[in-house]
Write a protein that holds these residues in place. Structure first.
Motif, PDB file in Angstrom:
ATOM      1  N   GLY A 153      37.273  17.821  32.400  1.00 53.91           N
ATOM      2  CA  GLY A 153      37.187  17.130  33.562  1.00 53.91           C
ATOM      3  C   GLY A 153      35.688  17.197  34.173  1.00 53.91           C
ATOM      4  N   GLU A 154      34.850  17.916  33.692  1.00 54.21           N
ATOM      5  CA  GLU A 154      33.394  17.984  34.224  1.00 54.21           C
ATOM      6  C   GLU A 154      32.737  16.623  33.791  1.00 54.21           C
ATOM      7  N   CYS A 155      31.854  16.447  34.160  1.00 49.42           N
ATOM      8  CA  CYS A 155      30.617  15.339  33.826  1.00 49.42           C
ATOM      9  C   CYS A 155      29.487  15.858  33.577  1.00 49.42           C
ATOM     10  N   ILE A 171      32.331  13.890  29.255  1.00 47.98           N
ATOM     11  CA  ILE A 171      33.278  14.373  29.853  1.00 47.98           C
ATOM     12  C   ILE A 171      34.338  15.123  29.026  1.00 47.98           C
ATOM     13  N   PRO A 172      34.598  16.430  28.730  1.00 44.05           N
ATOM     14  CA  PRO A 172      35.399  16.860  27.916  1.00 44.05           C
ATOM     15  C   PRO A 172      36.912  16.797  28.441  1.00 44.05           C
ATOM     16  N   ILE A 173      37.850  16.206  27.591  1.00 42.24           N
ATOM     17  CA  ILE A 173      39.162  15.930  28.020  1.00 42.24           C
ATOM     18  C   ILE A 173      39.892  16.982  27.245  1.00 42.24           C
ATOM     19  N   LEU A 174      39.800  17.648  26.284  1.00 38.60           N
ATOM     20  CA  LEU A 174      40.678  18.368  25.519  1.00 38.60           C
ATOM     21  C   LEU A 174      39.677  19.348  24.901  1.00 38.60           C
ATOM     22  N   PRO A 186      28.049  15.797  39.923  1.00 39.31           N
ATOM     23  CA  PRO A 186      28.845  15.978  40.952  1.00 39.31           C
ATOM     24  C   PRO A 186      30.076  14.927  40.582  1.00 39.31           C
ATOM     25  N   PHE A 187      30.794  14.917  39.451  1.00 37.39           N
ATOM     26  CA  PHE A 187      31.875  14.206  39.121  1.00 37.39           C
ATOM     27  C   PHE A 187      32.909  15.164  38.349  1.00 37.39           C
ATOM     28  N   VAL A 188      34.098  15.016  38.958  1.00 35.22           N
ATOM     29  CA  VAL A 188      35.345  15.596  38.316  1.00 35.22           C
ATOM     30  C   VAL A 188      36.251  14.827  38.151  1.00 35.22           C
ATOM     31  N   PHE A 189      37.031  14.670  36.857  1.00 39.36           N
ATOM     32  CA  PHE A 189      38.080  13.731  36.414  1.00 39.36           C
ATOM     33  C   PHE A 189      39.332  14.369  36.124  1.00 39.36           C
ATOM     34  N   THR A 219      41.941  15.327  33.984  1.00 38.71           N
ATOM     35  CA  THR A 219      42.087  15.354  32.584  1.00 38.71           C
ATOM     36  C   THR A 219      43.774  15.146  32.094  1.00 38.71           C
ATOM     37  N   ASP A 220      44.738  15.593  32.868  1.00 38.22           N
ATOM     38  CA  ASP A 220      45.989  15.512  32.421  1.00 38.22           C
ATOM     39  C   ASP A 220      46.235  13.660  32.550  1.00 38.22           C
ATOM     40  N   LYS A 221      45.709  12.933  33.276  1.00 33.70           N
ATOM     41  CA  LYS A 221      45.728  11.504  33.263  1.00 33.70           C
ATOM     42  C   LYS A 221      44.918  11.021  32.032  1.00 33.70           C
ATOM     43  N   MET A 222      43.764  11.468  31.709  1.00 33.81           N
ATOM     44  CA  MET A 222      43.008  10.985  30.830  1.00 33.81           C
ATOM     45  C   MET A 222      43.664  11.428  29.188  1.00 33.81           C
ATOM     46  N   LEU A 223      44.367  12.491  29.269  1.00 29.61           N
ATOM     47  CA  LEU A 223      44.909  12.778  28.017  1.00 29.61           C
ATOM     48  C   LEU A 223      46.120  12.263  28.031  1.00 29.61           C
ATOM     49  N   ALA A 224      46.886  11.836  28.924  1.00 25.01           N
ATOM     50  CA  ALA A 224      48.197  11.064  28.908  1.00 25.01           C
ATOM     51  C   ALA A 224      47.805   9.502  28.086  1.00 25.01           C
ATOM     52  N   GLU A 225      46.942   9.034  28.725  1.00 22.34           N
ATOM     53  CA  GLU A 225      46.497   7.828  28.232  1.00 22.34           C
ATOM     54  C   GLU A 225      45.957   7.646  26.651  1.00 22.34           C
TER      55      GLU A 225
END
Length: 197
Positions: free
Chosen positions: A156-158, A134-137, A18-21, A23-29
């Motif tokens: 963004g899923e975990c 956690i898939p980012i791209l 039950p975590f979602v992150f 991915t735009d922020k992760m990919l930017a970093e």
């Protein structure tokens, strides 16, 4: 749906947590990291054994069992220290359990990771770590197979994946695939989450 659950949630080898992150922020970093071009597969360490991050720290004394990650201290790398959102993702877990190895894993377009098992990456193993993914791209031609069945991971899923079982990855798309993987020593907090979902 079957008994109120999606079909993939009836599997016990992969569990969407039950975590979602973001991915735009992760990919930017990720895009700010000074990374070399690569072929096939590339690993960027975000947390690593202390002696690999700080070279003044000696290699730890030999251990009888490296499986559970307790054989060394783990430190954040400069990649992670310069990535505040990725740091916050990892902090989600390390405020509740011991996080060991953390990496960004890149798979080039047109590449395959052959089927294999990771003998120490399963909740059912007594002395082990578990790995969250956690898939980012992604692209629509990336497939992660576990026990021969695709796992429908979205950006963004975990996910907890029982990687002691056979698994492989294919990227038949035209863009690279980037996943964040977080290894941790399982405790009651993460066990309860995995068992609940």
């Amino acid at each position: 749906m079957i008994n109120g659950k999606e079909p993939n949630q009836l599997r016990n080898d992969c569990i969407k947590l039950p975590f979602v992150f973001d991915t735009d922020k992760m990919l930017a970093e990720f895009n700010t990291l000074d990374l070399d071009n690569f072929e096939y597969y590339n690993v960027i360490p975000l947390r690593a054994p202390a002696h690999m991050v700080d070279h003044t720290i000696p290699f730890p004394q030999p251990s009888n069992d490296y499986a559970d990650g307790s054989w060394t201290n783990w430190l954040d790398t400069s990649y992670l220290k310069n990535s505040p959102y990725l740091m916050s993702v990892i902090d989600t877990f390390r405020k509740n359990t011991t996080v060991t190895l953390v990496r960004l894993l890149r798979l080039a377009p047109g590449s395959i990771v052959k089927e294999h098992t990771d003998p120490t990456l399963g909740l059912e193993i007594e002395k082990s770590v578990i790995r969250l993914t956690i898939p980012i791209l992604n692209n629509d031609k990336v497939t992660f197979f576990l026990n021969g069945i695709p796992v429908p991971m979205k950006q963004g899923e975990c996910w907890y994946l029982r990687l002691t079982d056979p698994h492989k990855i294919t990227n038949f798309g035209e863009t690279e695939r980037i996943n964040l993987t977080i290894d941790m020593i399982p405790n009651n907090w993460i066990r309860k989450i995995i068992e609940t979902y």
